[in-house]
Design a protein around this motif. Structure first.
Motif, PDB file in Angstrom:
ATOM      1  N   SER A   3      14.268  11.995  -9.289  1.00  0.00           N
ATOM      2  CA  SER A   3      14.148  11.443  -7.943  1.00  0.00           C
ATOM      3  C   SER A   3      15.093  12.111  -6.955  1.00  0.00           C
ATOM      4  N   TYR A   4      16.250  12.529  -7.426  1.00  0.00           N
ATOM      5  CA  TYR A   4      17.254  13.125  -6.549  1.00  0.00           C
ATOM      6  C   TYR A   4      17.119  14.658  -6.528  1.00  0.00           C
ATOM      7  N   SER A   5      17.416  15.310  -7.677  1.00  0.00           N
ATOM      8  CA  SER A   5      17.487  16.776  -7.689  1.00  0.00           C
ATOM      9  C   SER A   5      16.112  17.419  -7.528  1.00  0.00           C
ATOM     10  N   LYS A   6      15.108  16.947  -8.283  1.00  0.00           N
ATOM     11  CA  LYS A   6      13.789  17.558  -8.127  1.00  0.00           C
ATOM     12  C   LYS A   6      13.199  17.229  -6.759  1.00  0.00           C
ATOM     13  N   GLY A   7      13.469  16.026  -6.273  1.00  0.00           N
ATOM     14  CA  GLY A   7      13.012  15.695  -4.919  1.00  0.00           C
ATOM     15  C   GLY A   7      13.585  16.657  -3.896  1.00  0.00           C
ATOM     16  N   ALA A   8      14.889  16.957  -4.009  1.00  0.00           N
ATOM     17  CA  ALA A   8      15.507  17.926  -3.104  1.00  0.00           C
ATOM     18  C   ALA A   8      14.924  19.314  -3.309  1.00  0.00           C
ATOM     19  N   ASN A  33      16.235   2.662 -14.513  1.00  0.00           N
ATOM     20  CA  ASN A  33      16.734   4.001 -14.786  1.00  0.00           C
ATOM     21  C   ASN A  33      15.676   5.065 -14.506  1.00  0.00           C
ATOM     22  N   ASN A  34      14.411   4.735 -14.693  1.00  0.00           N
ATOM     23  CA  ASN A  34      13.343   5.675 -14.356  1.00  0.00           C
ATOM     24  C   ASN A  34      13.279   5.907 -12.854  1.00  0.00           C
ATOM     25  N   ILE A  35      13.406   4.841 -12.094  1.00  0.00           N
ATOM     26  CA  ILE A  35      13.343   4.968 -10.635  1.00  0.00           C
ATOM     27  C   ILE A  35      14.456   5.869 -10.133  1.00  0.00           C
ATOM     28  N   PHE A  36      15.669   5.637 -10.645  1.00  0.00           N
ATOM     29  CA  PHE A  36      16.836   6.350 -10.125  1.00  0.00           C
ATOM     30  C   PHE A  36      17.298   7.454 -11.071  1.00  0.00           C
ATOM     31  N   SER A  37      16.328   8.138 -11.660  1.00  0.00           N
ATOM     32  CA  SER A  37      16.642   9.303 -12.475  1.00  0.00           C
ATOM     33  C   SER A  37      17.227  10.400 -11.589  1.00  0.00           C
ATOM     34  N   GLY A  38      18.458  10.799 -11.879  1.00  0.00           N
ATOM     35  CA  GLY A  38      19.105  11.807 -11.044  1.00  0.00           C
ATOM     36  C   GLY A  38      18.380  13.131 -11.050  1.00  0.00           C
ATOM     37  N   TRP A  65      11.267   9.235  -4.301  1.00  0.00           N
ATOM     38  CA  TRP A  65      11.777  10.561  -3.917  1.00  0.00           C
ATOM     39  C   TRP A  65      11.816  10.741  -2.407  1.00  0.00           C
ATOM     40  N   LEU A  66      10.965  10.008  -1.672  1.00  0.00           N
ATOM     41  CA  LEU A  66      11.012  10.071  -0.215  1.00  0.00           C
ATOM     42  C   LEU A  66      12.328   9.542   0.320  1.00  0.00           C
ATOM     43  N   ASN A  67      13.004   8.700  -0.445  1.00  0.00           N
ATOM     44  CA  ASN A  67      14.349   8.248  -0.099  1.00  0.00           C
ATOM     45  C   ASN A  67      15.394   9.194  -0.665  1.00  0.00           C
ATOM     46  N   GLU A  68      15.443   9.295  -2.001  1.00  0.00           N
ATOM     47  CA  GLU A  68      16.563   9.956  -2.670  1.00  0.00           C
ATOM     48  C   GLU A  68      16.462  11.478  -2.630  1.00  0.00           C
ATOM     49  N   GLY A  69      15.263  12.023  -2.751  1.00  0.00           N
ATOM     50  CA  GLY A  69      15.130  13.469  -2.649  1.00  0.00           C
ATOM     51  C   GLY A  69      15.526  13.971  -1.266  1.00  0.00           C
ATOM     52  N   PHE A  70      15.115  13.241  -0.223  1.00  0.00           N
ATOM     53  CA  PHE A  70      15.456  13.626   1.145  1.00  0.00           C
ATOM     54  C   PHE A  70      16.965  13.547   1.378  1.00  0.00           C
ATOM     55  N   ALA A  71      17.590  12.456   0.930  1.00  0.00           N
ATOM     56  CA  ALA A  71      19.027  12.301   1.157  1.00  0.00           C
ATOM     57  C   ALA A  71      19.825  13.357   0.399  1.00  0.00           C
ATOM     58  N   THR A  72      19.393  13.678  -0.825  1.00  0.00           N
ATOM     59  CA  THR A  72      20.073  14.722  -1.597  1.00  0.00           C
ATOM     60  C   THR A  72      19.921  16.066  -0.901  1.00  0.00           C
ATOM     61  N   TYR A  73      18.734  16.346  -0.395  1.00  0.00           N
ATOM     62  CA  TYR A  73      18.515  17.607   0.308  1.00  0.00           C
ATOM     63  C   TYR A  73      19.366  17.689   1.572  1.00  0.00           C
ATOM     64  N   CYS A  74      19.551  16.560   2.224  1.00  0.00           N
ATOM     65  CA  CYS A  74      20.351  16.554   3.455  1.00  0.00           C
ATOM     66  C   CYS A  74      21.817  16.886   3.185  1.00  0.00           C
ATOM     67  N   GLU A  75      22.294  16.618   1.980  1.00  0.00           N
ATOM     68  CA  GLU A  75      23.642  17.076   1.625  1.00  0.00           C
ATOM     69  C   GLU A  75      23.727  18.588   1.791  1.00  0.00           C
ATOM     70  N   ALA A  76      22.731  19.295   1.253  1.00  0.00           N
ATOM     71  CA  ALA A  76      22.715  20.754   1.350  1.00  0.00           C
ATOM     72  C   ALA A  76      22.516  21.215   2.791  1.00  0.00           C
ATOM     73  N   LEU A  77      21.694  20.491   3.566  1.00  0.00           N
ATOM     74  CA  LEU A  77      21.503  20.864   4.967  1.00  0.00           C
ATOM     75  C   LEU A  77      22.799  20.756   5.752  1.00  0.00           C
ATOM     76  N   TYR A  78      23.584  19.702   5.487  1.00  0.00           N
ATOM     77  CA  TYR A  78      24.852  19.574   6.206  1.00  0.00           C
ATOM     78  C   TYR A  78      25.819  20.671   5.764  1.00  0.00           C
ATOM     79  N   THR A  79      25.798  21.011   4.482  1.00  0.00           N
ATOM     80  CA  THR A  79      26.603  22.130   4.001  1.00  0.00           C
ATOM     81  C   THR A  79      26.217  23.415   4.731  1.00  0.00           C
ATOM     82  N   GLU A  80      24.910  23.620   4.915  1.00  0.00           N
ATOM     83  CA  GLU A  80      24.443  24.807   5.633  1.00  0.00           C
ATOM     84  C   GLU A  80      24.948  24.821   7.070  1.00  0.00           C
TER      85      GLU A  80
END
Length: 568
Positions: free
Chosen positions: A314-319, A306-311, A256-271
């Protein structure tokens, strides 16, 4: 030892230490050194090997085509590096540098990490591209991408005024003016992220993209492999250059330190580009998806890719966790935390685990965040709030009693401790109150100067939650039905993902469902109390067959149905 898939043939291994003995079994090369070494002594080992690389995980080494033209590309995350080169195939084992030399038929433009040092014409209709990586790099981030690329370059102006070249390698048939503008937007993204997190971390080399034939993107250091150039995808992979490449999760438990951060940065750039309301809308989509996360955000089972890269996890909840941390410690300290984390002297260009980020957040905010990380990273689920609010007249004012209780699907934690915000309206004036909910059942009392005509819980959408809201003595006489709206999904037709956008004129109980042509409900996308606002829901129909479907939005005050078409 080094790891290399067994189907690759090791011809010989040499060393500066002299003759060595080795074996190659079970995807591991065990090397017996001829002398005993002291800690810190350096030596050299060269492995000569050959074979056709395998393809595991997400597609570690692929031979495919585009419009009949051959393309060779790699995507080694998480365990695929050893499919094509000898290494310690763990994100913890970063090389301090790398040379990637690619010799191939002259047809190929061969792209890779780092800086292009030289292109050698070998005189036998082959060329050798020599790429040099001078920053630390994790094994899974080393890549190749080879085909008859068109290359487009432009400049990024760094914060100090220096110039770095951006290199984009695209299929000739996909070149267009639209794509050129999409690629050039990368410079602005780098600039925005650099202001937030510190300068682009590989400024001496490059950044860019290599088009490939996979269904998304992969943040290969300095040269992302990518299938298309949408804003969210480009910003996501770019953000990884700080969070994933410069600072890499030490093991896949902490993905999540990789994918949660990158997913959150999508929203930061949108902001940054569209404002805070657009950010909130983007995060509502992530919060909705995060409710489907199973288990802890800390990935327990890393044997399953698939567990590692659960959208959802790791991505949405991480964000979502970063979004909530921003709420808990406030904007100023949150963005200072991100900067301090990215520039921490022991973490920068190294590896990190969750506790490293937690420590930075605590030191920056001067706040004990044990409860936050224990419940959101190492705990499961999210709070289901039952909120009962009673307004009782007391002269010209009103006494308001609010009882908040939590019913959760797990005892890890038994209940969530979070600041909660409420908003109520008196005579067209809104009042915001923030309270600390730190009990499973908790009563709050306060006084309103007049009769409340509207009440909402978590009005700005900071919490990952479900809410059941019951009001007594509060009239909802400010409903504006015209502000309810269900948009047509986009894209439509679609395969396999589409977005559904709807707006609520007031806080309401919401159900968004998908039906087949016979009227059978086949999927519930949303079923919860939501505050007024605009919401975006991602619908993935990969498990459905192609055809016509319908989606229905129903609230206590509104209902609408629209058609969507799945192409397969």
């Amino acid at each position: 030892y080094l790891e290399l898939m067994k189907s690759m043939m090791v011809d010989s291994i040499t060393s500066t230490l002299g003759n060595i003995v080795y074996s190659h079994n079970n995807n591991k090369i065990n090397i017996q050194l001829p002398v005993i070494l002291n800690y810190g002594e350096e030596f050299n080992v060269t492995v000569y090997y050959q074979g056709v690389p395998g393809s595991s995980g997400l597609g570690s080494f692929e031979f495919t085509t585009h419009q009949g033209n051959p393309i060779i590309w790699s995507l080694s995350e998480p365990y695929g590096s050893m499919d094509w080169w000898p290494c310690k195939d763990t994100p913890e084992d970063k090389a301090d540098s790398a040379d990637i030399w690619i010799t191939a038929h002259g047809f190929f433009t061969s792209a890779s990490n780092g800086k292009l040092i030289e292109i050698v014409n070998n005189g036998n209709n082959t060329k050798t591209y020599k790429w040099k990586v001078s920053y630390p790099i994790a094994t899974y981030l080393i890549s190749v991408a080879m085909t008859n690329y068109d290359e487009y370059t432009h400049d990024y102006v760094a914060l100090d005024g220096s110039i770095m070249k951006l290199h984009h390698f695209t299929y000739p048939e996909n070149w267009s003016e639209t794509r050129r503008l999409q690629m050039e937007a990368t410079s602005d993204m780098i600039h925005e992220f650099a202001k937030m997190f510190g300068e682009y971390p590989f400024l001496r080399e490059k950044y860019g993209h290599a088009e490939f034939s996979w269904g998304g993107g992969m943040e290969h250091q300095t040269l992302t492999s990518i299938v298309a150039f949408s804003t969210n995808l480009v910003s996501h992979e770019l953000a990884h250059q700080w969070f994933g490449d410069m600072i890499t999760c030490k093991d896949w438990h902490n993905i999540w330190l990789n994918e949660g951060f990158a997913t959150y940065c999508e929203a930061l750039y949108t902001e940054k580009k569209q404002g805070f309301n657009a950010y909130k809308s983007a995060m509502q989509g992530e919060l909705s998806a995060a409710k489907n996360a199973v288990g802890t955000l800390y990935c327990q089972d890393i044997a399953n890719v698939n567990n590692i890269f659960s959208g959802a996890r790791s991505y949405s909840k991480g964000a979502a966790v970063l979004h909530m941390l921003r709420w808990v410690i406030g904007d100023s300290l949150f963005f200072k935390t991100l900067y301090n984390y990215a520039n921490h002297p022991q973490l920068k260009y190294g590896v990190a685990v969750t506790e490293d980020f937690k420590n930075v957040a605590e030191q920056t905010s001067n706040t004990n965040l044990d409860y936050f990380f224990n419940q959101w990273v190492y705990g499961e689920g999210y709070p289901r709030y039952n909120v009962n609010i009673e307004s009782v007249p007391n002269g010209v004012s009103y006494n308001i009693k609010m009882i908040v209780s939590q019913t959760n699907t797990t005892n890890n934690p038994d209940f969530f401790v979070m600041p909660i915000q409420i908003k109520y309206r008196v005579n067209s004036k809104d009042t915001l109150i923030t309270l600390l909910n730190n009990q499973k059942v908790q009563e709050f009392n306060f006084v309103s100067p007049g009769k409340p005509t509207m009440f909402s819980f978590d009005p700005n959408g900071w919490l990952l939650k479900n809410v059941s809201l019951n009001l007594t003595g509060i009239s909802d006489d400010e409903i504006n039905i015209k502000d309810y709206k269900l948009e047509q999904n986009f894209p439509n037709p679609f395969n396999p993902e589409t977005k559904i956008v709807y707006s609520l004129g007031k806080s309401d109980n919401v159900k968004l469902s998908v039906f087949d042509v016979l009227g059978k409900e086949i999927k519930t996308l949303v079923n919860e109390y939501q505050n007024s606002g605009t919401y975006t829901v991602n619908f993935n129909a990969s498990e459905l067959s192609g055809g016509v479907y319908f989606y229905k939005l129903q609230t206590d005050n509104y209902k609408n149905i629209k058609k969507l078409v799945l192409l397969k």
